[in-house]
Scaffold this active site. Structure first.
Site, PDB file in Angstrom:
ATOM      1  N   SER A 122     -11.892  -7.985   7.306  1.00 23.49           N
ATOM      2  CA  SER A 122     -13.164  -7.640   6.676  1.00 23.49           C
ATOM      3  C   SER A 122     -13.517  -8.742   5.693  1.00 23.49           C
ATOM      4  CB  SER A 122     -13.076  -6.291   5.948  1.00 23.49           C
ATOM      5  OG  SER A 122     -12.212  -6.382   4.831  1.00 23.49           O
ATOM      6  N   ARG A 127       0.853  -1.189   0.000  1.00 23.70           N
ATOM      7  CA  ARG A 127       0.000   0.000   0.000  1.00 23.70           C
ATOM      8  C   ARG A 127       0.892   1.243   0.000  1.00 23.70           C
ATOM      9  NH1 ARG A 127      -4.846  -2.161   2.456  1.00 23.70           N
ATOM     10  NH2 ARG A 127      -4.909  -4.307   1.658  1.00 23.70           N
ATOM     11  N   GLU A 184      -9.383  -2.216  13.293  1.00 19.95           N
ATOM     12  CA  GLU A 184      -9.808  -3.195  12.294  1.00 19.95           C
ATOM     13  C   GLU A 184      -8.726  -4.247  12.068  1.00 19.95           C
ATOM     14  OE1 GLU A 184     -10.710  -3.536   7.515  1.00 19.95           O
ATOM     15  OE2 GLU A 184     -10.776  -1.539   8.450  1.00 19.95           O
ATOM     16  N   ARG A 225      -0.400   0.893  10.476  1.00 27.23           N
ATOM     17  CA  ARG A 225      -0.515   1.255   9.058  1.00 27.23           C
ATOM     18  C   ARG A 225       0.874   1.199   8.443  1.00 27.23           C
ATOM     19  NH1 ARG A 225      -5.420   2.749   7.378  1.00 27.23           N
ATOM     20  NH2 ARG A 225      -6.882   3.651   8.855  1.00 27.23           N
ATOM     21  N   ARG A 240      -1.569  -6.396  12.169  1.00 28.70           N
ATOM     22  CA  ARG A 240      -2.604  -5.949  13.111  1.00 28.70           C
ATOM     23  C   ARG A 240      -2.988  -7.057  14.090  1.00 28.70           C
ATOM     24  NH1 ARG A 240      -6.618  -1.650  10.091  1.00 28.70           N
ATOM     25  NH2 ARG A 240      -4.951  -0.308   9.289  1.00 28.70           N
TER      26      ARG A 240
END
Length: 418
Positions: free
Chosen positions: A334, A244, A331, A259, A375
């Site tokens: 998902s 990313r 988070e 992040r 995470r």
């Protein structure tokens, strides 16, 4: 398409471009037919030759106009997001619907009101080196070392084994993909926004990029294929590295592993019929909940609202773990039903078992994060930290670690800077 956060999309303009493209195409087809007819009659007739030259000029102009219209149409149409499930909450992230909470936040915060965050814990345990990573690669990169490295591989093996036990086909995915495949999955940047994609400059004309998630090469594995309905759903679990370019804005979320620009990820992916996709989405969610419960995390499941859905998602569930060091939910996973959004762009079809008015139909695609390693490491370190700075290891991970330790303690000799 209800209340999506894609305000730059003008559906009426897309419709006008489509109509213009169709008019140009039909006109071009007619002119080519006339040219072919005249070519058979031309011989030495000066008048017919002149007509043919005039039509040739018109064809050239229309071809230029058609190419420009198709380019603009593609650029605009690719920004149009998927439709949304009627039960999805409307509005921003604050409107997310909490479906379930597992564990007790108050119990975690009890005697740990002054608990350490994952950076302090991992550094003392000799598991993390951010300083040298910044020198080597820049900010938002990291070295995992010692049991930090083994904790990553343990999480990957645990997630792959869990999915394989439920019938998923294990796949190691390529990290470099053709950019049109990424765009076909809905990962193109929105108009006016910076891209999160790392583009690769190859020696040939291929447009290549680093995959932002294994979902992209897993979807690409089915691109241009026609499957048999009896084979569906296909369930895959893929391991790959995610890249990313934009790791987030300033603030506490950029600290440590929350992040980052590069991380390991185990992804669930399925290709199904339209009738199967809702059930597969719930199946993915159940697998995720089972894994995080076995890891002993405190987590909650959210039905995400319209403004938080990515371009491809028809419905999306997020799972957030309570991270005591951050004193906040974060988070960790998902899962999304993308219906036929990706399948139409990638031409993923199936042949119905029973004949219909169409020979083939578009598949549905479903994706879900099994383990996003950094995470989950944050959640484990902060959840299972002890007052002496040691960290308990979830039982389901112990067999994947060298020596099968039940607790990780700071080394007697500090070698964290090595």
């Amino acid at each position: 398409m209800l209340n999506r956060n894609h305000r730059s999309v003008d559906a009426s303009h897309v419709k006008s471009l489509y109509d213009r493209r169709l008019d140009n195409y039909n006109a071009l087809s007619n002119l080519r037919a006339q040219r072919n007819l005249l070519s058979k009659r031309a011989k030495n007739d000066p008048e017919i030759i002149q007509q043919a030259k005039h039509i040739k000029e018109q064809i050239k102009q229309l071809e230029t106009s058609l190419a420009a219209t198709e380019t603009e149409l593609l650029q605009c149409a690719i920004q149009i997001p998927n439709d949304t499930h009627p039960d999805v909450p409307l509005g921003p992230e604050s409107n997310a619907r909490v479906l379930k909470t597992v564990g007790n936040v108050d119990a975690l915060m009890g005697e740990k009101n002054a608990c350490q965050d994952h950076v302090a814990l991992a550094t003392k345990l000799g598991m993390l080196d951010l300083e040298q990573a910044a020198i080597v690669s820049g900010s938002s990169f990291y070295y995992l070392q010692g049991y930090g490295a083994f904790l990553e591989t343990a999480l990957i093996q645990y997630a792959m084994d869990k999915a394989a036990s439920k019938g998923f086909l294990g796949v190691i995915t390529p990290d470099i993909v053709r950019t049109p495949i990424a765009y076909g999955c809905g990962f193109q940047p929105r108009a006016g926004e910076s891209s999160q994609i790392y583009h690769v400059h190859a020696h040939d004309d291929d447009a290549l990029c680093l995959a932002g998630t294994a979902e992209i090469p897993l979807a690409g594995k089915f691109a241009t294929r026609v499957l048999e309905e009896a084979e569906l759903p296909h369930r895959l679990v893929g391991y790959g590295r995610a890249y990313r370019a934009e790791a987030g804005g300033r603030g506490t979320e950029t600290k440590g592993l929350y992040r980052v620009h590069q991380f390991s990820k185990v992804e669930l992916f399925a290709v199904s019929t339209s009738e199967q996709s809702d059930a597969v989405l719930e199946e993915f969610r159940e697998i995720q909940e089972e894994m995080f419960a076995e890891l002993g995390l405190c987590f909650r499941v959210l039905d995400m609202p319209t403004e938080e859905l990515g371009a491809s998602a028809y419905r999306k569930y997020d799972i957030e773990a309570w991270m005591p060091g951050r004193k906040a939910w974060g988070e960790i996973s998902s899962t999304s039903n993308c219906t036929d959004y990706q399948a139409r762009r990638l031409s993923i079809r199936y042949r119905p078992t029973h004949k219909t008015d169409k020979n083939t139909l578009f598949c549905h695609t479903i994706n879900g994060t099994a383990i996003a390693v950094p995470r989950v490491i944050i959640a484990i370190l902060e959840t299972f930290q002890q007052l002496d700075g040691s960290v308990k290891v979830p039982q389901v991970l112990q067999k994947w670690l060298p020596g099968q330790p039940s607790i990780l303690s700071p080394p007697k000799h500090d070698n964290s800077s090595l």
